[in-house]
Design a protein around this motif. Structure first.
Motif, PDB file in Angstrom:
ATOM      1  N   ALA A  83       0.809  -1.220   0.000  1.00 46.67           N
ATOM      2  CA  ALA A  83       0.000   0.000   0.000  1.00 46.67           C
ATOM      3  C   ALA A  83       0.844   1.271   0.000  1.00 46.67           C
ATOM      4  O   ALA A  83       0.565   2.223  -0.739  1.00 46.67           O
ATOM      5  N   TRP A  84       1.887   1.310   0.830  1.00 47.32           N
ATOM      6  CA  TRP A  84       2.714   2.513   0.913  1.00 47.32           C
ATOM      7  C   TRP A  84       3.355   2.829  -0.428  1.00 47.32           C
ATOM      8  O   TRP A  84       3.333   3.976  -0.897  1.00 47.32           O
ATOM      9  N   SER A  87       0.895   4.089  -3.023  1.00 52.46           N
ATOM     10  CA  SER A  87       0.617   5.509  -2.790  1.00 52.46           C
ATOM     11  C   SER A  87       1.763   6.369  -3.301  1.00 52.46           C
ATOM     12  O   SER A  87       1.547   7.422  -3.920  1.00 52.46           O
ATOM     13  N   GLY A 119      -0.382   4.824   2.786  1.00 52.46           N
ATOM     14  CA  GLY A 119      -0.931   3.542   2.374  1.00 52.46           C
ATOM     15  C   GLY A 119      -2.372   3.348   2.773  1.00 52.46           C
ATOM     16  O   GLY A 119      -3.181   2.821   2.002  1.00 52.46           O
TER      17      GLY A 119
END
Length: 232
Positions: A83-84, A87, A119
């Protein structure tokens, strides 16, 4: 007897490059994998076991079990732990765009008013179950999000753009749709990306509004592509 785990991407590749006998065999294998995927609820990662011997005999292929080179690109399902970086790619890709088709204010809204990766924020708009990531070595450098026949988002880090990564992600989406019996896919392209999709065989349907945060509305292009029938 050795067992070789083959995922759907490899089976699709085999169907394209091997002779007719091998293509038929791989077609049957892909259908079996799809059935397992549906029954078990796997979105992408369902794998089926076939023997190296059978693949070599049927398709006349020399199968390598060596790990991929760090210079090669591979695709895999996204994970929550990605997720991080998803992003970060999303923000970097939008920040790299010139204020040609959209204003700086509109581009800021498009990246959700963020300069640093978040994220948890991106997982609110994109579910990892519908995302695929492109990897070079062990680094995620791009991703796409799609559901059935609609390509929802496509982002490649600016440092890796122009190398065919976006094309590979779109082709994967089209292959997934074809294998599900879908003959037409759609997407909503930014004005920057319209030419990219046209080069990949998409057709512009119409301009439409796209609603961002804080009431900002920008023009986008709805597009579609007719897919070739999957070989049997």
């Amino acid at each position: 007897m050795k067992i070789w785990l083959v995922d759907l991407d490899l089976l699709r590749y085999l169907r394209r490059v091997v002779p007719e006998r091998g293509r038929k065999a791989c077609g049957i294998a892909t259908l079996s994998a799809q059935r397992l995927r549906q029954e078990k609820g796997y979105a992408y990662a369902t794998k089926m076991s076939i023997t190296c011997q059978k693949v070599k005999q049927t398709c006349n292929l020399n199968v390598s079990h060596e790990p991929m080179s760090a210079n090669e690109i591979s695709l895999r399902p996204a994970l929550e732990t990605d997720a991080w970086v998803l992003s970060a790619i999303h923000i970097a890709a939008i920040k790299a765009l010139p204020a040609t088709f959209y204003t700086e204010k509109e581009l800021l809204a498009w990246r959700n008013y963020r300069d640093k990766p978040d994220g948890s924020n991106i997982l609110k708009t994109m579910k990892v179950e519908t995302c695929k990531v492109a990897i070079k070595g062990d680094v995620v450098i791009g991703f796409t999000s799609f559901i059935v026949d609609e390509l929802i988002g496509l982002y490649v880090h600016p440092k890796h753009q122009g190398k065919g990564i976006g094309r590979a992600l779109v082709q994967h989406f089209c292959d997934e749709a074809t294998d599900q019996g879908i003959d037409k896919v759609i997407t909503t392209a930014s004005l920057y990306a319209e030419g990219f999709y046209l080069r990949l065989g998409f057709t512009a349907i119409q301009k439409a509004p796209h609603y961002l945060r804080k009431g900002i509305v920008v023009p986008v292009t709805k597009m579609s592509k007719t897919l070739a029938t999957a070989p049997r």
